[in-house]
Write an enzyme that holds these catalytic residues in place. Structure first.
Site, PDB file in Angstrom:
ATOM      1  N   CYS A  50      46.654  32.130  42.913  1.00 22.69           N
ATOM      2  CA  CYS A  50      47.090  33.415  42.357  1.00 22.69           C
ATOM      3  C   CYS A  50      48.499  33.374  41.782  1.00 22.69           C
ATOM      4  CB  CYS A  50      46.993  34.513  43.416  1.00 22.69           C
ATOM      5  SG  CYS A  50      45.320  34.769  44.034  1.00 22.69           S
TER       6      CYS A  50
ATOM      7  N   HIS B  15      51.381  40.481  40.876  1.00 26.16           N
ATOM      8  CA  HIS B  15      50.013  40.004  41.020  1.00 26.16           C
ATOM      9  C   HIS B  15      49.168  41.132  41.591  1.00 26.16           C
ATOM     10  CE1 HIS B  15      46.488  37.867  42.119  1.00 26.16           C
ATOM     11  NE2 HIS B  15      46.771  37.809  43.413  1.00 26.16           N
TER      12      HIS B  15
ATOM     13  N   ASN C 247      41.096  41.485  42.020  1.00 26.40           N
ATOM     14  CA  ASN C 247      42.014  40.341  42.033  1.00 26.40           C
ATOM     15  C   ASN C 247      41.446  39.252  41.130  1.00 26.40           C
ATOM     16  OD1 ASN C 247      43.550  38.070  42.607  1.00 26.40           O
ATOM     17  ND2 ASN C 247      43.520  38.342  44.810  1.00 26.40           N
TER      18      ASN C 247
END
EC number: 2.3.1.180
Length: 325
Positions: A115, A252, A282
């Site tokens: 990520c 993020h 996500n």
């Protein structure tokens, strides 16, 4: 003093057409829309169609970023694709995108920091551009996380989605002050002691399989808030800035509660936080460039504004970057 800066010239994104809502998931697994929203802030996510791959998603985002920058692909001499879901063990997804763009010069490679991948990719491209080793770069975050999910594990399969985002950076002269446009500072970190908190239980060198994503959610949440605040504090210490100076915070997009807690710790009001997790889920390395492209396209992020990005991912990896748009 004249120095080179990595100036962000354009941004672009691509999301698969298929939308999967929480209600859709509730028909297949033991969950509810209320349960997912309350814990994550996610309401829906995009899932790649048959025939769509990480490379095809990344290519479309790259083309959109080039169009936004008003540049031709032939001007690019560096392509970095941040991804944890490459199409093949090798060759790199970046080389597939390079070929589809008609580029046969320069370098193209993948970068794996899960990520945090886009932040790591941006930091890497910045070093190439400011050293004079490259003149123009495409940094792409592209993921098809739906293909490494255990769709019977309700604690993980509800969290992730597919998509791609990209930015074009060019080396431009600057004065060496915070008034410069471009990447002003980057900080990246990792700590492999926590690998078993967020990982995929397979790979060619171990199980000879792709494997599925596994996560200890509470542990990840705890480390995320602490680590993300830490890396941004380094940015503030280096620049002398504070949360009040930031025009847009683009974190993020993993979990709305992590985003809110981090923004609060940094003194950044929610009106200056870009949120896409409710609609995208996500998307790992794609989440920040997707959010940047959206906020730029709708006019929120304007030229000359200070944009702060940060992310944490499996490994653990984490990092931040400060950009003057």
């Amino acid at each position: 003093m004249s120095i080179l800066r990595s100036v962000l010239r354009g941004s672009g994104s691509y999301l698969p057409a298929q939308i999967v809502s929480n209600a859709d998931l509730a028909k297949k697994i033991d969950t509810t829309d209320e349960w997912i929203v309350q814990r994550t802030g996610i309401r829906e996510r995009r899932i790649a169609a048959e025939g769509e791959t990480t490379a095809t998603l990344g290519l479309k985002a790259a083309q959109a970023a080039l169009a936004d920058a008003g540049m031709d692909a032939s001007e690019i001499d560096l392509i970095i694709v941040a991804t944890a879901t490459p199409d093949n063990t090798f060759p790199a997804t970046a080389t597939q995108i390079q070929a589809e763009l008609g580029i046969s010069h320069g370098a193209a490679f993948d970068l794996q920091a899960v990520c945090s991948g886009f932040v790591f990719g941006l930091a890497t491209a910045d070093k190439f551009l400011t050293s004079g080793a490259a003149k123009a770069a495409l940094v792409i975050g592209a993921e098809t996380f739906s293909r490494i999910l255990d769709w019977e594990d309700r604690t993980t399969c509800v969290l992730f989605g597919d998509g791609a985002g990209a930015v074009v950076l060019t080396a431009e002269p600057g004065t060496g002050t915070l008034a410069d446009r471009g990447v002003l500072t980057t900080h990246i970190r990792s700590d492999g002691r926590y690998a078993n908190k967020l990982y995929v239980d397979g790979g060619p060198g171990s199980t000879k399989t792709v494997g599925f994503l596994r996560m200890e959610g509470r542990e990840v949440f705890k480390h995320a808030v602490v680590n993300l605040a830490e890396t941004v504090r380094h940015t503030f210490e280096e620049t002398g800035l504070s949360g009040d100076d930031i025009d847009w915070f683009v974190p993020h997009q993993a979990n709305r509660r992590i985003i809110d807690a981090t923004a609060h710790k940094l003194g950044i009001g929610e009106e200056r936080v870009v949120i896409t997790v409710d609609r995208h889920g996500n998307t790992s390395a794609a989440s920040i460039p997707l959010a940047l492209a959206e906020a730029h396209a709708d006019g929120r992020i304007k030229r000359g504004q200070l944009v702060l990005i940060e992310a944490m991912g499996g490994g653990f990896t984490w990092g931040s970057a400060l950009i003057r748009w």
